[in-house]
Scaffold this motif. Structure first.
Motif, short mmCIF file in Angstrom:
data_model
loop_
_atom_site.label_atom_id
_atom_site.label_comp_id
_atom_site.label_asym_id
_atom_site.label_seq_id
_atom_site.Cartn_x
_atom_site.Cartn_y
_atom_site.Cartn_z
N PHE B 209 0.80 -1.22 0.00
CA PHE B 209 0.00 0.00 0.00
C PHE B 209 0.84 1.28 0.00
N PRO B 210 1.84 1.40 0.87
CA PRO B 210 2.58 2.67 0.90
C PRO B 210 3.22 2.98 -0.44
N TRP B 211 3.79 1.97 -1.07
CA TRP B 211 4.47 2.21 -2.35
C TRP B 211 3.47 2.50 -3.45
N LEU B 212 2.33 1.80 -3.42
CA LEU B 212 1.30 2.06 -4.43
C LEU B 212 0.78 3.48 -4.29
N LEU B 213 0.66 3.94 -3.05
CA LEU B 213 0.19 5.30 -2.80
C LEU B 213 1.17 6.31 -3.40
N ILE B 214 2.44 6.03 -3.17
CA ILE B 214 3.47 6.96 -3.65
C ILE B 214 3.60 6.91 -5.17
N ALA B 215 3.27 5.75 -5.76
CA ALA B 215 3.45 5.60 -7.20
C ALA B 215 2.47 6.46 -8.00
N ASN B 216 1.34 6.80 -7.41
CA ASN B 216 0.37 7.64 -8.12
C ASN B 216 0.75 9.11 -7.95
N PRO B 217 0.94 9.84 -9.06
CA PRO B 217 1.40 11.23 -8.92
C PRO B 217 0.44 12.09 -8.08
N ALA B 218 -0.85 11.81 -8.19
CA ALA B 218 -1.82 12.62 -7.45
C ALA B 218 -1.65 12.40 -5.95
N PHE B 221 1.59 13.93 -4.75
CA PHE B 221 1.40 15.37 -4.56
C PHE B 221 0.80 15.67 -3.19
N ARG B 222 -0.21 14.87 -2.82
CA ARG B 222 -0.85 15.05 -1.52
C ARG B 222 0.17 14.87 -0.38
N LEU B 223 0.96 13.80 -0.50
CA LEU B 223 1.93 13.52 0.56
C LEU B 223 2.98 14.62 0.66
N VAL B 224 3.41 15.12 -0.51
CA VAL B 224 4.46 16.14 -0.49
C VAL B 224 3.95 17.47 0.07
N THR B 225 2.71 17.81 -0.29
CA THR B 225 2.27 19.16 0.02
C THR B 225 1.51 19.31 1.32
N LEU B 226 1.01 18.20 1.85
CA LEU B 226 0.28 18.36 3.12
C LEU B 226 1.24 18.81 4.21
N PRO B 227 0.76 19.67 5.10
CA PRO B 227 1.61 20.13 6.19
C PRO B 227 2.09 18.92 7.01
N PHE B 238 -1.58 3.83 8.35
CA PHE B 238 -1.27 2.72 7.45
C PHE B 238 0.13 2.90 6.86
N VAL B 239 0.41 4.13 6.45
CA VAL B 239 1.75 4.41 5.95
C VAL B 239 2.55 4.91 7.12
N SER B 240 3.68 4.34 7.32
CA SER B 240 4.49 4.84 8.42
C SER B 240 4.84 6.29 8.10
N ALA B 241 4.80 7.11 9.11
CA ALA B 241 5.06 8.53 8.93
C ALA B 241 6.43 8.74 8.31
N ASP B 242 7.34 7.83 8.58
CA ASP B 242 8.69 7.94 8.03
C ASP B 242 8.67 7.95 6.51
N LEU B 243 7.92 6.97 5.96
CA LEU B 243 7.88 6.85 4.51
C LEU B 243 7.20 8.08 3.91
N ALA B 244 6.10 8.51 4.55
CA ALA B 244 5.37 9.66 4.03
C ALA B 244 6.25 10.90 4.04
N ARG B 245 7.12 11.00 5.07
CA ARG B 245 7.96 12.19 5.17
C ARG B 245 9.30 12.01 4.47
N SER B 246 9.53 10.80 3.95
CA SER B 246 10.82 10.55 3.29
C SER B 246 10.82 11.24 1.93
N TYR B 247 11.87 11.00 1.16
CA TYR B 247 11.97 11.64 -0.15
C TYR B 247 11.17 10.90 -1.21
N ALA B 248 10.64 9.73 -0.86
CA ALA B 248 9.99 8.91 -1.89
C ALA B 248 8.86 9.63 -2.62
#
Ligand SMILES: Nc1ncnc2c1ncn2[C@@H]1O[C@H](COP(=O)(O)OP(=O)(O)OP(=O)(O)O)[C@@H](O)[C@H]1O
Ligand SMILES: [Mg+2]
Lengths: 295, 273
Positions: B209-218, B221-227, B238-248
């Motif tokens: 799930f985390p990687w599939l989430l990141i694979a979709n550009p939309a 974008f959400r992960l990158v721009t959310l505060p 579901f997604v570890s905060a680490d991955l969400a905040r990582s460079y992925a």
């Protein structure tokens, strides 16, 4: 030599839309390309522009490969049924193409030259078909092309605009351009081009001067006569003339018999009121040559 | 270079005169304003300024509307020229094929930029009038703008590719709607279904799930721009905060435009005028 086509073949899927076609167009020469719908006229033109790959044979434009930078620099093209983006004005379209061709041609003078004038400031969406065609022609005149390829350039033009168009073509040829024109309006090509090329199912059927074609085809020409009633019998019996209306008759004759027939007719003297000589129409010639190809 | 600019200038004029696009941008401005006003109630509770509170809604709005604007701009770009017969004409001119795509891309990115500035600008104006705007929140909006341009570039590239690939502008419009639905709506629905089926500890939830989430550009974008903080919240554990905040997610958001434009260049080379 501006355009040389040597044994060119183009395939689309399984069908060969151009087969073993050879053609030369010299600079200053105007060549008419005619043929039935789907004969391959547009295909030949696109291949000469490098837009379609050749399956065999070769094409040279001013010594260069079609589609190469040099070839594109010295070629101008008018696609069939061209229409530009409806949201742009004619002048904006021309300015863009002018930049692409790297010319500093005066846009408003060019618009005047093709008869668009004021309309150049209006959006293309408001243009009539003929006006779009004129804009397409203006784009051809942005540079002095070595080779001008015009695909059905006169479709949608009124008779005056058509006359003006051939005037412009004459100027192009006089300035040394080789001009290849395709058209279905055969009669208008008659006086305006140097050579006629007929395509049939992707093959070249005929490539010659109009007079030569006429002579070779040996199609009958028509004499239209009006005469006074006293000689009607002579006309129908001796000359086997066909009565068209009360005073008018038609005689068909071979080109070789023409002069003999004329002197016989003029010997009838005053009873003959008027006479017109009607050479075979280009339509007839076209029909003759396309039929010959079937046999 | 001049050719690219000439093409871009014409293309930008076309975008400016596009009524459908105007309506979409007007809608975006309207939504941005109303979301900002509606979101202002939460400001006190969260203890942040009004623009920061609004930025989450702006990000969600952009996820839907930026791909839509990009596809509206691009679906007709090649197919329309084929239909009008102008592609053959342009390609018979000395400029190389790629300059056509680059010119259009520049113009469309500019048009998208104008739309984003109008939308986010309206939100900032509302915040200035009704509440507070901090420097940090302005940076957040800047991040949204840059992220929006990247997201837009990805969908512009996809739009050009489908436009070159489709036979006719009508078909291209259909594909564009399809692409929008898949990336923006159906993809997330499918992921959600996967989550529900696999459960919190399932292999899908944990590993894919985390990687599939990141694979979709939309979604990237959400992960990158959310505060920060809210990103983890979005992932709801579901997604570890680490991955969400990582460079992925950032890498995904940068890679998508490149890949999509590569696809467009490839499709463009094969298109027959
Ligand atoms: N895009 C295409 N894909 C496949 N076949 C095509 C395509 N365009 C044309 N053809 C085929 O190529 C052949 C020649 O077409 P072309 O357009 O050269 O004819 P044309 O002489 O220009 O006809 P017209 O007088 O109607 O303009 C036709 O048999 C046509 O079916
Ligand atoms: Mg044709």
């Amino acid at each position: 030599m501006s355009l040389i086509v040597k044994d060119a073949c183009v395939r689309r899927g399984k069908i060969e839309t151009l087969s073993q076609l050879s053609l030369h167009v010299r600079s200053g020469e105007k060549v008419a390309l005619i043929g039935h719908n789907g004969a391959g006229k547009t295909t030949l033109m696109k291949a000469s522009l490098g837009l379609l790959p050749l399956a065999a044979g070769e094409i040279e434009v001013d010594g260069a490969r079609p589609g190469s930078a040099h070839a594109r620099n010295c070629t101008a093209y008018l696609p069939e049924n061209v229409s530009f983006h409806p949201a742009l004005t004619g002048a904006e379209v021309l300015r863009m193409f002018g930049t692409l061709k790297k010319t500093r041609e005066n846009i408003s003078a060019l618009l005047d030259r093709v008869g668009l004038g004021e309309a150049g400031q209006r959006r293309v969406g408001t243009y009539s078909k003929g006006m779009r065609q004129k804009l397409g022609l203006a784009q051809v005149l942005l540079s002095k092309p070595r080779l001008a390829i015009l695909d059905e350039p006169t479709s949608g033009l009124d008779p005056i605009a058509r006359g003006d168009f051939y005037g412009i073509v004459d100027e192009l040829a006089a300035a040394g351009s080789a001009v290849l024109i395709s058209s279905h309006a055969l009669t208008e090509l008659e006086a305006k081009t140097d050579r006629i090329v007929i395509l049939r199912k992707g093959k070249l059927v005929v490539d010659d001067k109009l007079e030569v074609l006429r002579r070779k085809a040996d199609l009958p020409m028509k004499l239209r006569i009006s005469a006074c009633t006293s000689i009607h019998n002579v006309l129908t019996e001796k000359f086997s003339a066909l009565k068209v209306s009360d005073e008018r008759f038609e005689i068909s004759c071979r080109p070789t018999q023409k002069m003999a027939l004329l002197s016989e007719l003029t010997s009838l003297g005053e009873s003959l009121h008027d006479m017109d000589i009607i050479p075979p129409h280009l339509d007839d010639l076209y029909r003759h040559y396309s039929k010959e190809a079937i046999l | 270079m001049n050719s690219i600019l000439a093409i871009a200038a014409c293309e930008f004029r076309i975008s400016r005169r596009n009524n459908l696009l105007r309506a979409t941008v007007a809608m975006m401005v309207l939504f941005a304003v109303s979301l900002t006003v509606l979101g202002s109630g939460a400001t006190g509770a969260l203890g942040v300024d009004m623009l920061t509170a609004a930025s989450a809604s702006l990000a969600t709005l952009s996820v839907y509307i930026v791909p839509l604007i990009a596809l509206l701009l691009s679906f007709d770009a090649i197919a329309g020229e084929v239909d009008r017969g102008t592609l053959a004409l342009v390609l018979s001119y000395p400029a190389p094929r790629t300059s056509l795509v680059i010119g259009k891309l520049l113009a469309h990115l500019l048009a998208l930029g104008v739309a984003l500035v109008l939308g986010y600008g309206a939100a900032i104006a509302v915040c200035l009038a009704l509440g507070t705007v901090s420097t940090a929140s302005l940076l957040l909006v800047l991040k949204l703008t840059i992220g929006g341009l990247l997201l837009g570039a990805a969908f512009l590239g996809l739009g050009y590719a489908l436009s070159a690939w489709a036979k006719g502008a009508g078909a291209a419009a259909g594909y564009a709607i399809g692409i929008w639905l898949v990336f923006v709506v159906l993809y997330d629905v499918a992921l959600l279904a996967g989550l529900v089926l696999s459960g919190a500890d399932g292999a899908f939830t944990q590993d894919f799930f985390p990687w599939l989430l990141i694979a979709n550009p939309a979604d990237a974008f959400r992960l990158v721009t959310l505060p920060t903080g809210q990103a983890a919240e979005l992932a709801s554990g579901f997604v570890s905060a680490d991955l969400a905040r990582s460079y992925a997610p950032m890498v995904s958001l940068l890679a998508w435009p490149l890949a999509a434009l590569g696809l467009a260049a490839f499709a463009m080379r094969r298109v027959e005028p």
